[in-house]
Design a protein around this motif. Structure first.
Motif, PDB file in Angstrom:
ATOM      1  N   TRP A  66     -24.507  25.262  -1.013  1.00  0.00           N
ATOM      2  CA  TRP A  66     -24.785  26.431  -0.174  1.00  0.00           C
ATOM      3  C   TRP A  66     -23.500  26.892   0.499  1.00  0.00           C
ATOM      4  O   TRP A  66     -22.776  26.117   1.112  1.00  0.00           O
ATOM      5  CB  TRP A  66     -25.823  26.075   0.877  1.00  0.00           C
ATOM      6  CG  TRP A  66     -25.918  27.085   1.995  1.00  0.00           C
ATOM      7  CD1 TRP A  66     -25.564  26.900   3.302  1.00  0.00           C
ATOM      8  CD2 TRP A  66     -26.378  28.425   1.899  1.00  0.00           C
ATOM      9  NE1 TRP A  66     -25.783  28.031   4.020  1.00  0.00           N
ATOM     10  CE2 TRP A  66     -26.279  28.992   3.191  1.00  0.00           C
ATOM     11  CE3 TRP A  66     -26.866  29.207   0.851  1.00  0.00           C
ATOM     12  CZ2 TRP A  66     -26.663  30.309   3.460  1.00  0.00           C
ATOM     13  CZ3 TRP A  66     -27.239  30.511   1.127  1.00  0.00           C
ATOM     14  CH2 TRP A  66     -27.134  31.046   2.403  1.00  0.00           C
ATOM     15  N   THR A  67     -23.217  28.165   0.357  1.00  0.00           N
ATOM     16  CA  THR A  67     -22.041  28.753   0.985  1.00  0.00           C
ATOM     17  C   THR A  67     -22.488  29.684   2.104  1.00  0.00           C
ATOM     18  O   THR A  67     -23.301  30.582   1.878  1.00  0.00           O
ATOM     19  CB  THR A  67     -21.211  29.559  -0.036  1.00  0.00           C
ATOM     20  OG1 THR A  67     -20.834  28.689  -1.112  1.00  0.00           O
ATOM     21  CG2 THR A  67     -19.958  30.122   0.605  1.00  0.00           C
ATOM     22  N   PRO A  92     -19.713  32.751  10.843  1.00  0.00           N
ATOM     23  CA  PRO A  92     -20.940  32.739  10.045  1.00  0.00           C
ATOM     24  C   PRO A  92     -21.710  34.046  10.278  1.00  0.00           C
ATOM     25  O   PRO A  92     -21.889  34.469  11.420  1.00  0.00           O
ATOM     26  CB  PRO A  92     -21.699  31.529  10.586  1.00  0.00           C
ATOM     27  CG  PRO A  92     -20.644  30.636  11.164  1.00  0.00           C
ATOM     28  CD  PRO A  92     -19.615  31.567  11.722  1.00  0.00           C
ATOM     29  N   LYS A  93     -22.144  34.666   9.214  1.00  0.00           N
ATOM     30  CA  LYS A  93     -22.825  35.958   9.320  1.00  0.00           C
ATOM     31  C   LYS A  93     -24.100  35.840  10.160  1.00  0.00           C
ATOM     32  O   LYS A  93     -24.871  34.904  10.005  1.00  0.00           O
ATOM     33  CB  LYS A  93     -23.173  36.469   7.920  1.00  0.00           C
ATOM     34  CG  LYS A  93     -23.756  37.869   7.906  1.00  0.00           C
ATOM     35  CD  LYS A  93     -23.996  38.330   6.479  1.00  0.00           C
ATOM     36  CE  LYS A  93     -24.575  39.742   6.435  1.00  0.00           C
ATOM     37  NZ  LYS A  93     -24.809  40.203   5.046  1.00  0.00           N
ATOM     38  N   GLY A  94     -24.312  36.803  11.063  1.00  0.00           N
ATOM     39  CA  GLY A  94     -25.515  36.834  11.878  1.00  0.00           C
ATOM     40  C   GLY A  94     -25.482  35.942  13.098  1.00  0.00           C
ATOM     41  O   GLY A  94     -26.483  35.830  13.811  1.00  0.00           O
ATOM     42  N   THR A  95     -24.332  35.321  13.382  1.00  0.00           N
ATOM     43  CA  THR A  95     -24.251  34.413  14.520  1.00  0.00           C
ATOM     44  C   THR A  95     -23.970  35.170  15.807  1.00  0.00           C
ATOM     45  O   THR A  95     -23.596  36.337  15.807  1.00  0.00           O
ATOM     46  CB  THR A  95     -23.157  33.349  14.275  1.00  0.00           C
ATOM     47  OG1 THR A  95     -23.381  32.229  15.108  1.00  0.00           O
ATOM     48  CG2 THR A  95     -21.765  33.903  14.534  1.00  0.00           C
ATOM     49  N   GLU A 139     -22.621  26.047  11.941  1.00  0.00           N
ATOM     50  CA  GLU A 139     -22.635  26.416  10.519  1.00  0.00           C
ATOM     51  C   GLU A 139     -21.243  26.467   9.892  1.00  0.00           C
ATOM     52  O   GLU A 139     -21.095  26.977   8.786  1.00  0.00           O
ATOM     53  CB  GLU A 139     -23.321  27.767  10.290  1.00  0.00           C
ATOM     54  CG  GLU A 139     -24.805  27.781  10.617  1.00  0.00           C
ATOM     55  CD  GLU A 139     -25.434  29.109  10.240  1.00  0.00           C
ATOM     56  OE1 GLU A 139     -25.880  29.257   9.078  1.00  0.00           O
ATOM     57  OE2 GLU A 139     -25.464  30.010  11.104  1.00  0.00           O
ATOM     58  N   THR A 140     -20.256  25.959  10.567  1.00  0.00           N
ATOM     59  CA  THR A 140     -18.925  25.991   9.967  1.00  0.00           C
ATOM     60  C   THR A 140     -18.033  24.904  10.546  1.00  0.00           C
ATOM     61  O   THR A 140     -18.205  24.498  11.705  1.00  0.00           O
ATOM     62  CB  THR A 140     -18.252  27.366  10.180  1.00  0.00           C
ATOM     63  OG1 THR A 140     -17.028  27.404   9.436  1.00  0.00           O
ATOM     64  CG2 THR A 140     -17.925  27.620  11.646  1.00  0.00           C
ATOM     65  N   LYS A 141     -17.094  24.454   9.757  1.00  0.00           N
ATOM     66  CA  LYS A 141     -16.035  23.601  10.278  1.00  0.00           C
ATOM     67  C   LYS A 141     -15.090  24.477  11.089  1.00  0.00           C
ATOM     68  O   LYS A 141     -14.890  25.643  10.775  1.00  0.00           O
ATOM     69  CB  LYS A 141     -15.256  22.940   9.135  1.00  0.00           C
ATOM     70  CG  LYS A 141     -16.072  21.966   8.312  1.00  0.00           C
ATOM     71  CD  LYS A 141     -15.223  21.399   7.179  1.00  0.00           C
ATOM     72  CE  LYS A 141     -16.035  20.422   6.326  1.00  0.00           C
ATOM     73  NZ  LYS A 141     -15.224  19.914   5.184  1.00  0.00           N
ATOM     74  N   HIS A 142     -14.519  23.888  12.122  1.00  0.00           N
ATOM     75  CA  HIS A 142     -13.557  24.663  12.901  1.00  0.00           C
ATOM     76  C   HIS A 142     -12.587  23.731  13.612  1.00  0.00           C
ATOM     77  O   HIS A 142     -12.886  22.558  13.855  1.00  0.00           O
ATOM     78  CB  HIS A 142     -14.270  25.554  13.926  1.00  0.00           C
ATOM     79  CG  HIS A 142     -15.039  24.802  14.972  1.00  0.00           C
ATOM     80  ND1 HIS A 142     -14.467  24.361  16.141  1.00  0.00           N
ATOM     81  CD2 HIS A 142     -16.345  24.408  15.018  1.00  0.00           C
ATOM     82  CE1 HIS A 142     -15.382  23.738  16.867  1.00  0.00           C
ATOM     83  NE2 HIS A 142     -16.522  23.750  16.203  1.00  0.00           N
ATOM     84  N   SER A 143     -11.437  24.262  13.945  1.00  0.00           N
ATOM     85  CA  SER A 143     -10.438  23.493  14.667  1.00  0.00           C
ATOM     86  C   SER A 143     -10.880  23.271  16.106  1.00  0.00           C
ATOM     87  O   SER A 143     -11.590  24.099  16.681  1.00  0.00           O
ATOM     88  CB  SER A 143      -9.104  24.232  14.656  1.00  0.00           C
ATOM     89  OG  SER A 143      -8.170  23.557  15.479  1.00  0.00           O
ATOM     90  N   ALA A 174     -25.454  30.619  23.084  1.00  0.00           N
ATOM     91  CA  ALA A 174     -24.659  31.152  21.975  1.00  0.00           C
ATOM     92  C   ALA A 174     -24.466  30.083  20.901  1.00  0.00           C
ATOM     93  O   ALA A 174     -24.453  28.885  21.180  1.00  0.00           O
ATOM     94  CB  ALA A 174     -23.307  31.625  22.481  1.00  0.00           C
ATOM     95  N   ARG A 175     -24.313  30.538  19.658  1.00  0.00           N
ATOM     96  CA  ARG A 175     -24.097  29.617  18.540  1.00  0.00           C
ATOM     97  C   ARG A 175     -22.614  29.288  18.350  1.00  0.00           C
ATOM     98  O   ARG A 175     -22.265  28.360  17.643  1.00  0.00           O
ATOM     99  CB  ARG A 175     -24.679  30.215  17.260  1.00  0.00           C
ATOM    100  CG  ARG A 175     -26.188  30.419  17.339  1.00  0.00           C
ATOM    101  CD  ARG A 175     -26.753  31.046  16.087  1.00  0.00           C
ATOM    102  NE  ARG A 175     -26.623  30.191  14.923  1.00  0.00           N
ATOM    103  CZ  ARG A 175     -27.432  29.171  14.627  1.00  0.00           C
ATOM    104  NH1 ARG A 175     -28.441  28.894  15.422  1.00  0.00           N
ATOM    105  NH2 ARG A 175     -27.239  28.454  13.541  1.00  0.00           N
ATOM    106  N   GLY A 176     -21.768  30.085  18.998  1.00  0.00           N
ATOM    107  CA  GLY A 176     -20.336  29.823  18.971  1.00  0.00           C
ATOM    108  C   GLY A 176     -19.728  30.117  20.327  1.00  0.00           C
ATOM    109  O   GLY A 176     -20.224  30.977  21.056  1.00  0.00           O
ATOM    110  N   VAL A 177     -18.680  29.386  20.689  1.00  0.00           N
ATOM    111  CA  VAL A 177     -17.995  29.614  21.968  1.00  0.00           C
ATOM    112  C   VAL A 177     -16.491  29.616  21.724  1.00  0.00           C
ATOM    113  O   VAL A 177     -15.934  28.647  21.191  1.00  0.00           O
ATOM    114  CB  VAL A 177     -18.345  28.528  23.014  1.00  0.00           C
ATOM    115  CG1 VAL A 177     -17.559  28.764  24.301  1.00  0.00           C
ATOM    116  CG2 VAL A 177     -19.840  28.503  23.298  1.00  0.00           C
TER     117      VAL A 177
END
Length: 249
Positions: A5-6, A26-29, A223-227, A197-200
């Motif tokens: 899944w991508t 990530p789309k829709g976040t 939904e993603t790897k991040h630094s 929020a799903r991201g900060v």
């Protein structure tokens, strides 16, 4: 045979940033951009919408709750961003959420009335998003929502409603908020925005050789790897730029 899944990505339009989140949001976040006054939150958010149209042909809505739309356009012209051009093409919509609150007349196409409740506020944004088929949305800022709706004591409920309707719309959203004391771990005005929020993304300052330098830190991104490192960024003549190779430890 099961394929991997991508996660669909939305490019930020901010040079250097997408490398830190595995290729884009990530789309829709829903992403919270937080930081102290003057750290670049509004620039980050507006750049996300403007470059979304200019580079990727993705329409966007900007809900401005801290300054009038006319002032926002003027400020962004300093970066060479002609927001009005895309407004005329129906690719950017600015919702003026300031004029009615301060009792000023507005000639804007999209204006929030001064006495809207939470449901009407969210419904109006939903209508504008659908009207231009927006893929990106910015709300600047959360503390101004609480002030505008006189719901500060119920901000958790308001934010939960907001997050639900944003996910339902399917847009990729940036919300801004104040971080009074990020160095002490207080990265949002109310202490709850970061959980909804799903991201900060934190924008802040650090002192280096008797000079304040800007840095960016991704505190969370589902939904993603991040630094998880701090990276320097600058606000240049053409917008915000992140330097992924210039880590601040």
């Amino acid at each position: 045979m099961t394929g991997e899944w991508t996660v669909p990505r939305v490019k930020s339009g901010i040079p250097g940033f997408d490398e830190l989140v595995n290729g884009g949001f990530p789309k829709g976040t829903t992403v919270l951009v937080t930081g102290p006054t003057g750290s670049g939150k509004t620039t980050f958010a507006v750049q996300f919408v403007y470059k979304g149209v200019e580079l990727y042909d993705e329409p966007g809505v900007i809900v401005t709750l801290e300054e009038r739309a006319v002032d926002l356009r003027r400020e962004m012209r300093a970066f060479g961003w002609d927001i009005e051009k895309y407004e005329k093409e129906g690719k950017i919509a600015i919702i003026d959420g300031v004029s009615a609150v301060v009792g000023l007349p507005s000639e804007e196409q999209y204006v929030l009335e001064g006495n809207l409740n939470t449901e009407d506020f969210l419904r109006y944004i939903y209508r504008v998003v659908k009207a231009i088929d927006a893929k990106r949305l910015v709300i600047d800022s959360i503390p101004s929502i609480a002030f505008r709706l006189k719901k500060e004591e119920e901000i958790r409920e308001v934010l939960l409603q907001l997050n639900t309707i944003l996910l339902e719309m399917g847009v990729t959203s940036i919300l801004t908020t104040e971080a009074p004391e990020p160095s002490r771990g207080k990265i949002s005005r109310y202490g709850i925005e970061e959980y909804i929020a799903r991201g900060v993304v934190l924008l802040d300052f650090i002192e280096r050789e008797v000079e304040l330098k800007r840095y960016l830190l991704i505190r969370k991104m589902r939904e993603t790897k991040h630094s998880m490192k701090k990276y320097p960024f600058e606000i240049m003549s053409d917008g915000l730029v992140v330097y992924p190779s210039g880590e601040i430890y």
